[in-house]
Scaffold this active site. Structure first.
Site, PDB file in Angstrom:
ATOM      1  N   ARG A  73       0.923  -1.289  -0.033  1.00 58.98           N
ATOM      2  CA  ARG A  73       0.038   0.161   0.092  1.00 58.98           C
ATOM      3  C   ARG A  73       0.821   1.232  -0.163  1.00 58.98           C
ATOM      4  NH1 ARG A  73      -2.368  -3.438   3.253  1.00 58.98           N
ATOM      5  NH2 ARG A  73      -4.258  -4.514   2.337  1.00 58.98           N
ATOM      6  N   LYS A 122       2.709  11.176 -11.549  1.00 58.47           N
ATOM      7  CA  LYS A 122       1.899  10.186 -12.603  1.00 58.47           C
ATOM      8  C   LYS A 122       2.845   9.198 -12.433  1.00 58.47           C
ATOM      9  CE  LYS A 122      -1.318  13.203 -15.155  1.00 58.47           C
ATOM     10  NZ  LYS A 122      -1.348  13.375 -16.422  1.00 58.47           N
ATOM     11  N   GLU A 130       9.526  18.594 -24.923  1.00 57.00           N
ATOM     12  CA  GLU A 130       8.687  19.048 -23.684  1.00 57.00           C
ATOM     13  C   GLU A 130       9.302  20.337 -23.192  1.00 57.00           C
ATOM     14  OE1 GLU A 130       6.277  17.214 -22.847  1.00 57.00           O
ATOM     15  OE2 GLU A 130       6.493  15.232 -23.589  1.00 57.00           O
ATOM     16  N   LYS A 172       6.407  22.926 -14.512  1.00 54.62           N
ATOM     17  CA  LYS A 172       5.743  21.823 -14.189  1.00 54.62           C
ATOM     18  C   LYS A 172       5.186  21.592 -12.712  1.00 54.62           C
ATOM     19  CE  LYS A 172       4.471  16.950 -14.834  1.00 54.62           C
ATOM     20  NZ  LYS A 172       4.834  15.979 -15.700  1.00 54.62           N
ATOM     21  N   GLU A 227      -5.270  16.902 -12.407  1.00 46.98           N
ATOM     22  CA  GLU A 227      -5.610  17.288 -13.732  1.00 46.98           C
ATOM     23  C   GLU A 227      -7.027  17.434 -13.858  1.00 46.98           C
ATOM     24  OE1 GLU A 227      -3.466  15.443 -16.754  1.00 46.98           O
ATOM     25  OE2 GLU A 227      -4.950  15.937 -18.240  1.00 46.98           O
ATOM     26  N   ARG A 283      -3.910  21.715 -15.203  1.00 44.84           N
ATOM     27  CA  ARG A 283      -2.670  20.721 -15.736  1.00 44.84           C
ATOM     28  C   ARG A 283      -2.939  20.305 -16.912  1.00 44.84           C
ATOM     29  NH1 ARG A 283      -0.021  15.751 -11.805  1.00 44.84           N
ATOM     30  NH2 ARG A 283       1.172  15.277 -13.374  1.00 44.84           N
ATOM     31  N   ASN A 339      -0.583  19.163 -21.727  1.00 44.18           N
ATOM     32  CA  ASN A 339      -0.993  18.522 -22.867  1.00 44.18           C
ATOM     33  C   ASN A 339      -0.628  19.186 -24.313  1.00 44.18           C
ATOM     34  OD1 ASN A 339      -1.449  16.109 -21.377  1.00 44.18           O
ATOM     35  ND2 ASN A 339      -3.716  16.983 -21.056  1.00 44.18           N
ATOM     36  N   HIS A 376      -0.019  17.458 -27.402  1.00 43.57           N
ATOM     37  CA  HIS A 376      -0.018  15.827 -27.068  1.00 43.57           C
ATOM     38  C   HIS A 376      -1.047  15.203 -27.772  1.00 43.57           C
ATOM     39  CE1 HIS A 376       3.327  16.632 -24.427  1.00 43.57           C
ATOM     40  NE2 HIS A 376       3.115  15.431 -23.738  1.00 43.57           N
ATOM     41  N   HIS A 393      -0.437  12.205 -29.774  1.00 40.00           N
ATOM     42  CA  HIS A 393      -0.848  10.825 -29.541  1.00 40.00           C
ATOM     43  C   HIS A 393      -1.467  10.291 -30.823  1.00 40.00           C
ATOM     44  CE1 HIS A 393      -1.053  11.549 -24.980  1.00 40.00           C
ATOM     45  NE2 HIS A 393       0.263  11.465 -25.227  1.00 40.00           N
ATOM     46  N   HIS A 398       7.886   9.631 -28.548  1.00 34.66           N
ATOM     47  CA  HIS A 398       6.921  10.592 -28.088  1.00 34.66           C
ATOM     48  C   HIS A 398       7.380  12.034 -28.251  1.00 34.66           C
ATOM     49  CE1 HIS A 398       3.991  12.156 -25.371  1.00 34.66           C
ATOM     50  NE2 HIS A 398       4.996  12.804 -24.610  1.00 34.66           N
TER      51      HIS A 398
HETATM   52  N1  LIG Z   1       4.595  10.252 -15.459  1.00 32.15           N
HETATM   53  C1  LIG Z   1       4.577  11.081 -16.176  1.00 32.15           C
HETATM   54  O1  LIG Z   1       3.967  12.260 -15.967  1.00 32.15           O
HETATM   55  C2  LIG Z   1       4.886  11.027 -17.563  1.00 32.15           C
HETATM   56  C3  LIG Z   1       5.067  12.084 -18.451  1.00 32.15           C
HETATM   57  C4  LIG Z   1       5.841  12.065 -19.673  1.00 32.15           C
HETATM   58  C5  LIG Z   1       6.331  10.791 -19.989  1.00 32.15           C
HETATM   59  N2  LIG Z   1       6.093   9.580 -19.275  1.00 32.15           N
HETATM   60  C6  LIG Z   1       6.252   8.152 -19.614  1.00 32.15           C
HETATM   61  O2  LIG Z   1       7.870   8.243 -19.902  1.00 32.15           O
HETATM   62  C7  LIG Z   1       7.920   7.171 -20.843  1.00 32.15           C
HETATM   63  C8  LIG Z   1       9.104   7.966 -21.959  1.00 32.15           C
HETATM   64  O3  LIG Z   1      10.335   8.444 -20.983  1.00 32.15           O
HETATM   65  P1  LIG Z   1      11.709   8.522 -21.856  1.00 32.15           P
HETATM   66  O4  LIG Z   1      11.310   9.092 -23.102  1.00 32.15           O
HETATM   67  O5  LIG Z   1      12.636   8.715 -20.608  1.00 32.15           O
HETATM   68  O6  LIG Z   1      11.879   7.034 -22.446  1.00 32.15           O
HETATM   69  P2  LIG Z   1      12.757   5.883 -22.000  1.00 32.15           P
HETATM   70  O7  LIG Z   1      12.460   5.496 -20.530  1.00 32.15           O
HETATM   71  O8  LIG Z   1      12.342   4.727 -22.595  1.00 32.15           O
HETATM   72  O9  LIG Z   1      14.272   5.985 -22.153  1.00 32.15           O
HETATM   73  C9  LIG Z   1      14.733   6.381 -23.648  1.00 32.15           C
HETATM   74  C10 LIG Z   1      15.910   5.064 -24.054  1.00 32.15           C
HETATM   75  O10 LIG Z   1      16.929   5.795 -23.394  1.00 32.15           O
HETATM   76  C11 LIG Z   1      17.723   5.202 -22.523  1.00 32.15           C
HETATM   77  N3  LIG Z   1      18.568   5.641 -21.338  1.00 32.15           N
HETATM   78  C12 LIG Z   1      17.788   6.309 -20.522  1.00 32.15           C
HETATM   79  N4  LIG Z   1      18.762   7.150 -19.681  1.00 32.15           N
HETATM   80  C13 LIG Z   1      19.953   6.916 -20.612  1.00 32.15           C
HETATM   81  C14 LIG Z   1      21.135   7.446 -20.394  1.00 32.15           C
HETATM   82  N5  LIG Z   1      21.579   8.533 -19.524  1.00 32.15           N
HETATM   83  N6  LIG Z   1      22.161   7.273 -21.323  1.00 32.15           N
HETATM   84  C15 LIG Z   1      21.858   6.577 -22.446  1.00 32.15           C
HETATM   85  N7  LIG Z   1      20.776   5.831 -22.661  1.00 32.15           N
HETATM   86  C16 LIG Z   1      19.800   6.088 -21.580  1.00 32.15           C
HETATM   87  C17 LIG Z   1      16.681   4.103 -22.245  1.00 32.15           C
HETATM   88  O11 LIG Z   1      17.209   2.720 -21.657  1.00 32.15           O
HETATM   89  C18 LIG Z   1      15.850   3.931 -23.574  1.00 32.15           C
HETATM   90  O12 LIG Z   1      16.489   3.041 -24.176  1.00 32.15           O
HETATM   91  C19 LIG Z   1       6.765   6.947 -21.635  1.00 32.15           C
HETATM   92  O13 LIG Z   1       6.476   5.600 -21.063  1.00 32.15           O
HETATM   93  C20 LIG Z   1       5.973   7.885 -20.870  1.00 32.15           C
HETATM   94  O14 LIG Z   1       4.345   7.439 -20.941  1.00 32.15           O
HETATM   95  C21 LIG Z   1       5.298   9.804 -18.117  1.00 32.15           C
HETATM   96 ZN   LIG Z   2       4.855  14.316 -23.410  1.00 35.67          ZN
END
Ligand SMILES: NC(=O)c1ccc[n+]([C@@H]2O[C@H](COP(=O)([O-])OP(=O)(O)OC[C@H]3O[C@@H](n4cnc5c(N)ncnc54)[C@H](O)[C@@H]3O)[C@@H](O)[C@H]2O)c1
Ligand SMILES: [Zn+2]
Length: 360
Positions: A118, A140, A182, A224, A234, A238, A242, A245, A249, A262
């Site tokens: 929990r 999130k 972003e 943010k 949201e 918030r 988007n 987005h 998407h 993305h």
């Molecule tokens: N929680 C939220 O508010 C929120 C907001 C935006 C996105 N997201 C989520 O985040 C994800 C995307 O995140 P991302 O863009 O970081 O992608 P990711 O986590 O897939 O990382 C991108 C790539 O870079 C590699 N990597 C990470 N750090 C590295 C480093 N320092 N050196 C070399 N390689 C590295 C990873 O292994 C991966 O292959 C999605 O799943 C999305 O839904 C969540």
């Molecule tokens: Zn985004």
């Protein structure tokens, strides 16, 4: 090092931003209340930064779970590996989960922390630009379901976020640009001065100049954090986050997940929002051009894929989760730094904007 605070009453937490933060044991340890921690990372990031992270935990019982790398592993099945790691080591309710990686690792480790017994403590160590400016802040967490992205999750705030700009040295160029999308978004939403700064400093960001990166991450996280503090779940403000987005998407989905990153889809999506805002007379020509130019400078796509017809866009957009009461609310711009959430547009406005965005 700069410290920002996400102001959420007793759940407030610091975001540390700067270089050489990994290795500073006190920074991490002061946010670990118990005597154990589980580091969650992936196969790409662990070889680069796991040892350094572990070195900050001396004296504490610590273990690691290394997940496979990729959005396609962001599911309930792989999430189980984190619960397995916690249970196998008999980690109790006072343990801390440390997310070491990009947004995928952060979202999964965050959800594991929210749900294990929990809720246990959580610290985010984001290692992509996108996760440093976006996913690690705001609480999130979650995983994907075969029928929808991020459909299983929880709001769960970390105890601290440690954003070390040195980790960005190893990030692939394409991922860096995706994160910059972003960053540009925050300027377009509410900060015209920051947008101007980005116009002057984009090259420094692409060259991974530490000072420039730190500044961009600070302003982004502060923006943010302010938006999240005003509207954690949201219901209103918030939704501004988007920007780009809803279009983005549709592109990610329409092209098949994984084709466009993305951030790339968000880049093109923000151009679409600028084109639509301009078409409706809300944004002048010069501001539209500056928006598209900055996104191009960041080496991001500025056009929607020609293979996606307006019909396909509309179809994909109407299944977007931001559809409220049957009305598709969009984030549009009344100028640079003046974004609004609105349903004050016609289907014709939208269709024309999509056509303008895909034509060469
Ligand atoms: N929680 C939220 O508010 C929120 C907001 C935006 C996105 N997201 C989520 O985040 C994800 C995307 O995140 P991302 O863009 O970081 O992608 P990711 O986590 O897939 O990382 C991108 C790539 O870079 C590699 N990597 C990470 N750090 C590295 C480093 N320092 N050196 C070399 N390689 C590295 C990873 O292994 C991966 O292959 C999605 O799943 C999305 O839904 C969540
Ligand atoms: Zn985004």
């Amino acid at each position: 090092m700069t410290t920002l605070t996400v102001d959420l009453g007793e759940r407030s937490y610091p975001i540390y931003i700067g270089d050489a933060l990994l290795g500073q044991a006190d920074l991490l340890k002061q946010h670990i209340p118990g005597n154990s921690a589980l580091i969650v990372s992936n196969e790409t990031v662990a070889p680069l930064y796991l040892e350094k992270t572990r070195s900050m935990l001396s004296g504490l019982r610590n273990e690691a779970v290394i997940l496979p790398d990729g959005e396609k592993y962001k599911n309930l099945e792989v999430l189980n590996q984190i619960y397995d790691g916690l249970l196998r080591n008999r980690f109790d309710r006072n343990t801390t989960v440390i997310a070491l990686g990009g947004g995928v690792v952060g979202d999964m480790a965050g959800f594991a922390a929210a749900s294990y017994q929990r809720g246990v403590h959580l610290v985010q160590i984001p290692t992509t630009l996108l996760s440093q400016v976006d996913s690690s802040v705001g609480g999130k967490t979650g995983v994907n379901h075969a029928l929808g992205k991020n459909m299983i999750g929880a709001f769960y705030q970390p105890k601290a976020v440690i954003a070390d700009t040195d980790t960005l040295d190893t990030l692939p160029d394409r991922e860096l640009s995706a994160g910059i999308a972003e960053v540009i978004k925050y300027g377009l939403i509410c900060n015209a001065d920051f947008f101007n700064w980005l116009e002057q400093n984009m090259q420094r960001l692409l060259e991974r100049d530490k000072q420039a990166l730190s500044h961009a991450i600070e302003v982004s996280c502060q923006t943010k954090a302010d938006v999240v503090a005003a509207d954690e779940r949201e219901s209103g403000k918030r939704a501004l986050l988007n920007l780009g987005h809803t279009f983005g998407h549709a592109i990610e989905n329409g092209m098949g997940y994984g084709e466009w990153l993305h951030g790339e889809a968000v880049g093109a999506g923000m151009c679409m929002a600028a084109i639509m805002s301009n078409h409706m007379g809300w944004m002048n020509d010069s501001e539209k051009h500056r928006t598209i130019e900055l996104i191009a400078q960041a080496k991001l796509p500025t056009r929607a894929p020609a293979s996606m017809s307006p019909e396909k866009f509309l179809d994909l957009m109407s299944v977007d989760k931001k559809v409220l009461d049957g009305v598709l609310r969009l984030v549009l711009m009344k100028g640079i730094g003046k974004s609004v959430v609105t349903d004050d547009y016609t289907l014709d406005n939208l269709t024309t904007a999509i056509e303008l965005s895909t034509s060469a």
